[in-house]
Write a protein that holds these residues in place. Structure first.
Motif, PDB file in Angstrom:
ATOM      1  N   LEU A   1     -17.550  45.326 -57.711  1.00 22.43           N
ATOM      2  CA  LEU A   1     -17.746  46.547 -58.475  1.00 22.43           C
ATOM      3  C   LEU A   1     -18.645  46.299 -59.668  1.00 22.43           C
ATOM      4  CD1 LEU A   1     -14.273  48.260 -58.450  1.00 22.43           C
ATOM      5  CD2 LEU A   1     -16.346  48.913 -57.250  1.00 22.43           C
ATOM      6  N   LYS A   2     -18.481  45.108 -60.225  1.00 19.34           N
ATOM      7  CA  LYS A   2     -19.251  44.804 -61.433  1.00 19.34           C
ATOM      8  C   LYS A   2     -20.747  44.834 -61.151  1.00 19.34           C
ATOM      9  CE  LYS A   2     -19.616  41.950 -65.402  1.00 19.34           C
ATOM     10  NZ  LYS A   2     -20.298  40.707 -65.590  1.00 19.34           N
ATOM     11  N   SER A   3     -21.137  44.261 -59.977  1.00 20.80           N
ATOM     12  CA  SER A   3     -22.574  44.223 -59.684  1.00 20.80           C
ATOM     13  C   SER A   3     -23.133  45.635 -59.547  1.00 20.80           C
ATOM     14  CB  SER A   3     -22.828  43.404 -58.427  1.00 20.80           C
ATOM     15  OG  SER A   3     -22.529  44.172 -57.291  1.00 20.80           O
ATOM     16  N   PHE A   4     -22.323  46.575 -59.014  1.00 24.61           N
ATOM     17  CA  PHE A   4     -22.772  47.967 -58.950  1.00 24.61           C
ATOM     18  C   PHE A   4     -22.972  48.534 -60.343  1.00 24.61           C
ATOM     19  CE2 PHE A   4     -21.136  48.309 -54.513  1.00 24.61           C
ATOM     20  CZ  PHE A   4     -22.308  48.772 -53.972  1.00 24.61           C
ATOM     21  N   ARG A   5     -21.971  48.285 -61.198  1.00 23.17           N
ATOM     22  CA  ARG A   5     -22.069  48.839 -62.563  1.00 23.17           C
ATOM     23  C   ARG A   5     -23.313  48.326 -63.267  1.00 23.17           C
ATOM     24  NH1 ARG A   5     -16.321  48.509 -62.998  1.00 23.17           N
ATOM     25  NH2 ARG A   5     -16.511  46.435 -63.868  1.00 23.17           N
ATOM     26  N   VAL A   6     -23.618  47.050 -63.081  1.00 20.69           N
ATOM     27  CA  VAL A   6     -24.796  46.465 -63.731  1.00 20.69           C
ATOM     28  C   VAL A   6     -26.068  47.127 -63.228  1.00 20.69           C
ATOM     29  CG1 VAL A   6     -26.154  44.360 -63.947  1.00 20.69           C
ATOM     30  CG2 VAL A   6     -23.683  44.276 -64.205  1.00 20.69           C
ATOM     31  N   ARG A   7     -26.115  47.316 -61.884  1.00 20.59           N
ATOM     32  CA  ARG A   7     -27.339  47.899 -61.327  1.00 20.59           C
ATOM     33  C   ARG A   7     -27.530  49.338 -61.780  1.00 20.59           C
ATOM     34  NH1 ARG A   7     -27.673  47.063 -55.077  1.00 20.59           N
ATOM     35  NH2 ARG A   7     -29.551  48.303 -55.297  1.00 20.59           N
ATOM     36  N   ILE A   8     -26.417  50.098 -61.811  1.00 20.24           N
ATOM     37  CA  ILE A   8     -26.545  51.492 -62.245  1.00 20.24           C
ATOM     38  C   ILE A   8     -27.042  51.555 -63.686  1.00 20.24           C
ATOM     39  CG2 ILE A   8     -25.240  53.585 -62.795  1.00 20.24           C
ATOM     40  CD1 ILE A   8     -23.488  52.962 -60.351  1.00 20.24           C
ATOM     41  N   ALA A   9     -26.478  50.691 -64.523  1.00 21.96           N
ATOM     42  CA  ALA A   9     -26.890  50.693 -65.930  1.00 21.96           C
ATOM     43  C   ALA A   9     -28.373  50.357 -66.041  1.00 21.96           C
ATOM     44  CB  ALA A   9     -26.059  49.684 -66.715  1.00 21.96           C
ATOM     45  N   SER A  10     -28.817  49.409 -65.226  1.00 24.00           N
ATOM     46  CA  SER A  10     -30.223  49.004 -65.325  1.00 24.00           C
ATOM     47  C   SER A  10     -31.162  50.118 -64.883  1.00 24.00           C
ATOM     48  CB  SER A  10     -30.419  47.718 -64.517  1.00 24.00           C
ATOM     49  OG  SER A  10     -31.478  47.843 -63.630  1.00 24.00           O
ATOM     50  N   VAL A  11     -30.801  50.802 -63.775  1.00 21.35           N
ATOM     51  CA  VAL A  11     -31.653  51.907 -63.326  1.00 21.35           C
ATOM     52  C   VAL A  11     -31.639  53.034 -64.346  1.00 21.35           C
ATOM     53  CG1 VAL A  11     -32.055  53.595 -61.507  1.00 21.35           C
ATOM     54  CG2 VAL A  11     -31.289  51.317 -60.917  1.00 21.35           C
TER      55      VAL A  11
ATOM     56  N   SER B   1     -31.427  52.744 -67.569  1.00 24.74           N
ATOM     57  CA  SER B   1     -32.324  52.470 -68.702  1.00 24.74           C
ATOM     58  C   SER B   1     -33.781  52.588 -68.267  1.00 24.74           C
ATOM     59  CB  SER B   1     -32.025  51.120 -69.340  1.00 24.74           C
ATOM     60  OG  SER B   1     -32.300  50.104 -68.427  1.00 24.74           O
ATOM     61  N   THR B   2     -34.050  52.245 -66.999  1.00 26.87           N
ATOM     62  CA  THR B   2     -35.422  52.466 -66.504  1.00 26.87           C
ATOM     63  C   THR B   2     -35.764  53.949 -66.560  1.00 26.87           C
ATOM     64  OG1 THR B   2     -35.084  50.657 -64.970  1.00 26.87           O
ATOM     65  CG2 THR B   2     -36.987  52.044 -64.573  1.00 26.87           C
ATOM     66  N   ARG B   3     -34.790  54.770 -66.168  1.00 23.92           N
ATOM     67  CA  ARG B   3     -35.060  56.207 -66.149  1.00 23.92           C
ATOM     68  C   ARG B   3     -35.353  56.722 -67.555  1.00 23.92           C
ATOM     69  NH1 ARG B   3     -30.791  60.561 -63.977  1.00 23.92           N
ATOM     70  NH2 ARG B   3     -29.614  59.672 -65.695  1.00 23.92           N
ATOM     71  N   LYS B   4     -34.631  56.158 -68.526  1.00 27.14           N
ATOM     72  CA  LYS B   4     -34.880  56.589 -69.907  1.00 27.14           C
ATOM     73  C   LYS B   4     -36.320  56.294 -70.301  1.00 27.14           C
ATOM     74  CE  LYS B   4     -30.389  56.208 -71.911  1.00 27.14           C
ATOM     75  NZ  LYS B   4     -29.510  55.117 -72.325  1.00 27.14           N
ATOM     76  N   ILE B   5     -36.787  55.116 -69.902  1.00 26.84           N
ATOM     77  CA  ILE B   5     -38.154  54.729 -70.284  1.00 26.84           C
ATOM     78  C   ILE B   5     -39.183  55.640 -69.610  1.00 26.84           C
ATOM     79  CG2 ILE B   5     -39.870  52.900 -70.116  1.00 26.84           C
ATOM     80  CD1 ILE B   5     -37.498  50.928 -70.263  1.00 26.84           C
ATOM     81  N   THR B   6     -39.015  55.850 -68.298  1.00 29.24           N
ATOM     82  CA  THR B   6     -40.013  56.668 -67.601  1.00 29.24           C
ATOM     83  C   THR B   6     -39.977  58.105 -68.119  1.00 29.24           C
ATOM     84  OG1 THR B   6     -38.452  57.137 -65.827  1.00 29.24           O
ATOM     85  CG2 THR B   6     -39.967  55.313 -65.488  1.00 29.24           C
TER      86      THR B   6
ATOM     87  N   VAL C   1     -31.887  57.071 -57.015  1.00 25.22           N
ATOM     88  CA  VAL C   1     -31.286  55.745 -56.850  1.00 25.22           C
ATOM     89  C   VAL C   1     -29.929  55.679 -57.527  1.00 25.22           C
ATOM     90  CG1 VAL C   1     -31.541  53.322 -57.435  1.00 25.22           C
ATOM     91  CG2 VAL C   1     -33.510  54.603 -56.600  1.00 25.22           C
ATOM     92  N   ILE C   2     -29.839  56.291 -58.726  1.00 28.95           N
ATOM     93  CA  ILE C   2     -28.571  56.287 -59.445  1.00 28.95           C
ATOM     94  C   ILE C   2     -27.504  57.014 -58.632  1.00 28.95           C
ATOM     95  CG2 ILE C   2     -27.385  57.198 -61.476  1.00 28.95           C
ATOM     96  CD1 ILE C   2     -29.980  56.697 -63.023  1.00 28.95           C
ATOM     97  N   ASP C   3     -27.834  58.176 -58.069  1.00 28.84           N
ATOM     98  CA  ASP C   3     -26.879  58.932 -57.262  1.00 28.84           C
ATOM     99  C   ASP C   3     -26.378  58.097 -56.090  1.00 28.84           C
ATOM    100  OD1 ASP C   3     -27.147  61.010 -58.911  1.00 28.84           O
ATOM    101  OD2 ASP C   3     -28.406  62.241 -57.587  1.00 28.84           O
ATOM    102  N   LYS C   4     -27.331  57.420 -55.417  1.00 24.65           N
ATOM    103  CA  LYS C   4     -26.960  56.644 -54.246  1.00 24.65           C
ATOM    104  C   LYS C   4     -26.027  55.506 -54.626  1.00 24.65           C
ATOM    105  CE  LYS C   4     -30.732  56.999 -51.428  1.00 24.65           C
ATOM    106  NZ  LYS C   4     -32.051  56.438 -51.217  1.00 24.65           N
TER     107      LYS C   4
END
Lengths: 295, 133
Positions: free
Chosen positions: A4-14, A16-21, A265-268
């Motif tokens: 579960l943790k790896s999912f949480r990390v990936r969602i958080a990373s995407v 922050s990418t979305r915030k930048i774009t 990607v976040i939704d998925k």
């Protein structure tokens, strides 16, 4: 099964990418407005200049006394290719499209046995052409420090090009840039600068002289000699302005797409995360229940 | 009151000034010329100097222009200037700096043509400078 943790990390990373774009998208949108304004403001000058040039050029065409900037050097051996791009990326196909068009042109010229010199305005164009035509690039003009394209910058470039022409370093100059049509459509364009292309300007209102003819002061040849170098600067200036507007338009569209894609990607990932979580809960329940039944 | 005509002053970056004027005096390379309504069509190169606008909505004014082209059509006068600013905003220090630059240009011009061009520009600038005092 991923934790579960790896999912949480990936969602958080995407996220922050979305915030930048998203931020870049908004920045591009506001800069686009300014760039578009600048392009529109510059139009009256260029249009009137074109009109006068068209008038004069038509009467001078074929005349042996025509200035070299209009008539050319009489040779067609050395070509100067000016590739106007941006210094930054993250703008979709903007730079790639311009460079691609320029590269095709250069390849054609090289195949015909002509010598090609490249003057790059903007870093990205140089980077794209460096690998294939590195030795042809004579210089790069970086726009890094320039916030808004001013006429002074274009004038400087034009002076340089004209000096080279005077010194006989090339016969034909072409500029590549992207014409701004709308936020979603930017058209890579090739335009011949030297010898000057004289054409009736589109959209410029033609003037009804009510039967009278222009008086020229001094004569036509001298006006042309004065006007043609200025026209080179004006054309470069216009190319740069169109480019600036196109760049922000392309960047806005690209960042808008990126933002939307990040959302998908976040939704998925969120769905996968929830499914995994539920699966684990179910598994734990089964373990507890079957443990209790065994007693 | 005299008849008025359309006067536009355009720089490469934008339309600087647009007004209806009774008379505009333009510094052409072959001498200053005044434009009134109904002037014959004319295209002239403009030298560095002062444009005088008379009887416009904003009253009379003087504008400093450098390098450009004037076009007179039945529709009015269009002045394409590479640089333009109101005469009042012109500073003596700035002009002196430019004059100095041009003097250097004249001094290290490569050939006759370049020297002539630079010294011509210098003379024009000096004339403007003389008006400023």
């Amino acid at each position: 099964m991923p934790s579960l943790k790896s999912f949480r990390v990936r969602i958080a990373s995407v996220k922050s990418t979305r915030k930048i774009t998203k931020a870049l998208n908004l920045v591009a949108a506001s800069k686009l407005r300014r760039a578009q304004e600048a392009a529109v403001n510059a139009r009256p000058f260029a249009e009137r200049m074109e009109r006068v040039l068209a008038n004069l050029g038509a009467s001078m065409a074929g005349n042996p006394g025509a200035p070299r900037l209009l008539a050319g050097t009489g040779r067609d051996d050395v070509h100067l290719v000016i590739v106007a791009t941006s210094d930054r990326g993250l703008a979709g196909g903007f730079n790639a499209n311009i460079s691609k068009m320029a590269r095709q042109h250069i390849a054609r010229l090289t195949a015909e046995g002509k010598q090609v010199k490249i003057l790059a305005i903007g870093r990205k164009g140089r980077d794209a052409l460096r690998r294939d035509y590195g030795k042809n690039i004579i210089d790069t003009i970086e726009l890094g420090g320039v916030k808004a394209v001013g006429f002074a910058t274009a004038h400087e470039i034009a002076t340089r090009v004209l000096d080279m022409y005077e010194a006989g370093e090339f016969d034909v100059a072409t500029i590549f840039y992207s014409r701004f049509q709308s936020v979603i459509a930017q058209i890579p364009t090739m335009q011949r600068l030297i010898p000057a292309e004289v054409k009736q300007a589109e959209g410029a209102p033609s003037v009804d002289l009510k039967g009278a003819i222009y008086t020229y002061e001094p004569d036509e040849t001298e006006i042309l000699a004065d006007l043609l170098p200025r026209n080179v600067a004006v054309q470069i200036f216009r190319a740069m302005l169109e480019n600036a507007a196109s760049f922000f338009g392309a960047q806005m569209t690209a960042m808008d797409n990126a933002t939307r894609n990040a959302g998908d990607v976040i939704d998925k990932l969120t769905i996968q995360y929830n499914r995994t979580r539920q699966a684990m809960i179910t598994k734990e329940l089964i373990e507890i229940i079957s443990g209790a039944e065994a007693l | 009151m005299a008849e008025k005509f359309q006067f536009d002053l355009v720089s490469p970056e934008k339309l600087l000034y647009s007004a209806h004027a009774e008379q505009v005096v333009v510094p052409g390379v072959e001498g200053d010329f005044g434009v009134l309504a109904g002037h014959a069509p004319l295209i002239s190169i403009v030298r560095t100097g002062l444009v005088e606008v008379k009887g416009s909505e904003d009253g009379d004014m003087r504008i400093f222009v450098r390098g450009g082209l004037a076009e007179v059509t039945p529709a009015g006068l269009t002045l394409l200037a590479e640089e333009a600013m109101p005469f009042e905003d012109l500073s003596a220090a700035d002009l002196d700096g430019r004059i100095k630059n041009l003097e250097e240009d004249v001094a290290d011009a490569r050939d006759e043509k370049a020297r002539n061009r630079a010294s011509e520009a210098l003379d024009q600038l000096r004339q403007v400078r003389a008006l400023l005092n």
